[in-house]
Scaffold this active site. Structure first.
Site, short mmCIF file in Angstrom:
data_model
loop_
_atom_site.label_atom_id
_atom_site.label_comp_id
_atom_site.label_asym_id
_atom_site.label_seq_id
_atom_site.Cartn_x
_atom_site.Cartn_y
_atom_site.Cartn_z
N ASN A 10 0.87 -1.18 0.00
CA ASN A 10 0.00 0.00 0.00
C ASN A 10 0.90 1.22 0.00
OD1 ASN A 10 -1.79 2.06 0.55
ND2 ASN A 10 -2.30 1.35 2.61
N TRP A 11 0.96 1.88 -1.15
CA TRP A 11 1.86 3.05 -1.27
C TRP A 11 1.28 4.30 -0.61
CZ3 TRP A 11 4.91 3.42 -6.57
CH2 TRP A 11 5.82 2.37 -6.63
N LYS A 12 -0.01 4.25 -0.24
CA LYS A 12 -0.66 5.42 0.35
C LYS A 12 -0.45 6.64 -0.57
CE LYS A 12 -0.13 3.21 4.78
NZ LYS A 12 -0.01 3.30 6.23
N HIS A 93 -9.49 1.16 4.92
CA HIS A 93 -8.22 1.34 5.63
C HIS A 93 -8.44 2.28 6.82
CE1 HIS A 93 -4.13 2.54 6.58
NE2 HIS A 93 -3.74 1.45 5.95
N GLU A 95 -6.83 4.65 7.96
CA GLU A 95 -6.59 6.07 7.68
C GLU A 95 -7.82 6.71 7.02
OE1 GLU A 95 -2.87 5.53 5.63
OE2 GLU A 95 -1.95 4.93 7.54
N GLU A 163 -5.26 -4.86 10.63
CA GLU A 163 -4.22 -3.86 10.82
C GLU A 163 -4.49 -3.08 12.11
OE1 GLU A 163 -2.21 -2.72 6.87
OE2 GLU A 163 -4.03 -1.53 7.03
N GLY A 169 2.83 2.13 10.77
CA GLY A 169 3.84 3.18 10.64
C GLY A 169 4.59 3.50 11.91
N SER A 208 3.53 -2.26 10.24
CA SER A 208 4.97 -2.33 10.48
C SER A 208 5.59 -3.67 10.08
CB SER A 208 5.30 -2.00 11.94
OG SER A 208 4.95 -0.66 12.24
N GLY A 229 2.90 -1.21 4.21
CA GLY A 229 2.91 0.19 3.84
C GLY A 229 4.32 0.65 3.50
N GLY A 230 4.99 1.23 4.48
CA GLY A 230 6.29 1.85 4.25
C GLY A 230 7.30 0.95 3.55
P1 PGA Z 1 2.98 0.21 7.52
O1 PGA Z 1 1.51 0.45 6.95
O2 PGA Z 1 3.49 -1.07 6.94
O3 PGA Z 1 3.77 1.41 7.05
O4 PGA Z 1 2.88 0.14 9.02
C1 PGA Z 1 0.61 -0.62 6.79
C2 PGA Z 1 -0.70 -0.13 6.24
O5 PGA Z 1 -1.20 0.92 6.69
O6 PGA Z 1 -1.29 -0.77 5.35
#
Ligand code: PGA
Length: 247
Positions: A10-12, A93, A95, A163, A169, A208, A229-230
């Site tokens: 997930n590149w957000k 998600h 967010e 999640e 993050g 993470s 994500g990251g």
């Molecule tokens: P993260 O994000 O791996 O940077 O913790 C995961 C996500 O929000 O899908």
């Protein structure tokens, strides 16, 4: 029965046309690890270019609208995403649930639209730190599942991602025992809602995930992959997670 693992990135709100060069190494690793499904979900503006650059790599979106078309300024429909080359879409998600006040009912409507439009819906659930500290993690996740999951889901078109909000993050992850507990709850709920088909729906862990913890997390019972994500932004960080999923 072990399900085929899915590693989704997930590149957000990150990336650019130049950053799509990272897909080359990711696609090569995906091809070299035929036992694992791999997808990258870039921002919507990059989906078509990502698909053109690596047509054999799974490309997903990060959100969709539940309507086919109409007066919804700023929104993107499932058909638009599919035409651009997406084969999956993340919905709900944390967010988006937090920043855009998305409700379980809206997440469910998006997931149903995604499935009806031929995409795989990746439905996200997870508790906040305060909810976990209060002992409510299981109840929160179970409630989100009941409200968000499409009853038309199958192993082929539905994925659930657990999640925990406090793990996203932050570099922090739940214990493997806590991951196992929640994933078992999710499996039970899937079976209750979808019957035998619920045993075929993949349940991803997200929050993470990185090269150093992927193998441990991916070997927990009922963990059928990862939502990253990251560590999905660079092939050098993401490829080891694909390798860990191959086992
Ligand atoms: P993260 O994000 O791996 O940077 O913790 C995961 C996500 O929000 O899908």
């Amino acid at each position: 029965m072990a399900l085929r693992k899915l590693v989704a990135g997930n590149w957000k709100m990150n990336g650019s046309l130049a950053a799509l060069s990272e897909l080359d190494g990711i696609a090569a690793a995906a091809a070299a690890h035929a036992g694992v499904d791999v997808a990258i979900c870039p921002p919507a503006t990059l989906i078509a270019a990502a698909h053109a650059r690596q047509p054999h790599l799974g490309i997903g979106a990060q959100d969709c609208h539940w309507n086919d078309a109409g007066a919804h300024t700023g929104c993107v429909s499932v058909a638009m995403l599919a035409e651009a080359g997406a084969t999956s879409v993340i919905v709900g998600h944390s967010e988006r649930r937090a920043d855009n006040h998305e409700t379980d009912a809206e997440v469910q409507a998006k997931a149903c639209a995604a499935i009806a439009g031929g995409l795989t819906a990746i439905v996200c659930v997870g508790e906040t730190e305060a909810q976990r500290d209060a002992g409510d993690a299981v109840a929160v996740v179970d409630g989100q599942l009941g409200g968000s999951l499409p009853r038309t889901g199958t192993g082929a078109n539905l994925v659930v991602a657990y999640e925990p909000v406090w793990a996203i993050g932050t570099g922090r992850t739940p214990s493997t025992a806590d991951v196992a507990e929640i994933h078992a709850v999710i499996r039970s709920r899937l079976m209750a809602l979808l019957g035998l088909e619920g045993s075929k729906v993949r349940i991803l862990y997200g929050g993470s995930v990185k090269a150093s913890n992927a193998a441990e997390l991916l070997h927990v019972a009922n963990v059928d992959g990862a939502l990253v994500g990251g560590a999905s932004l660079k092939a050098a960080d993401f490829v080891p997670i694909i390798e860990a999923a191959q086992g």
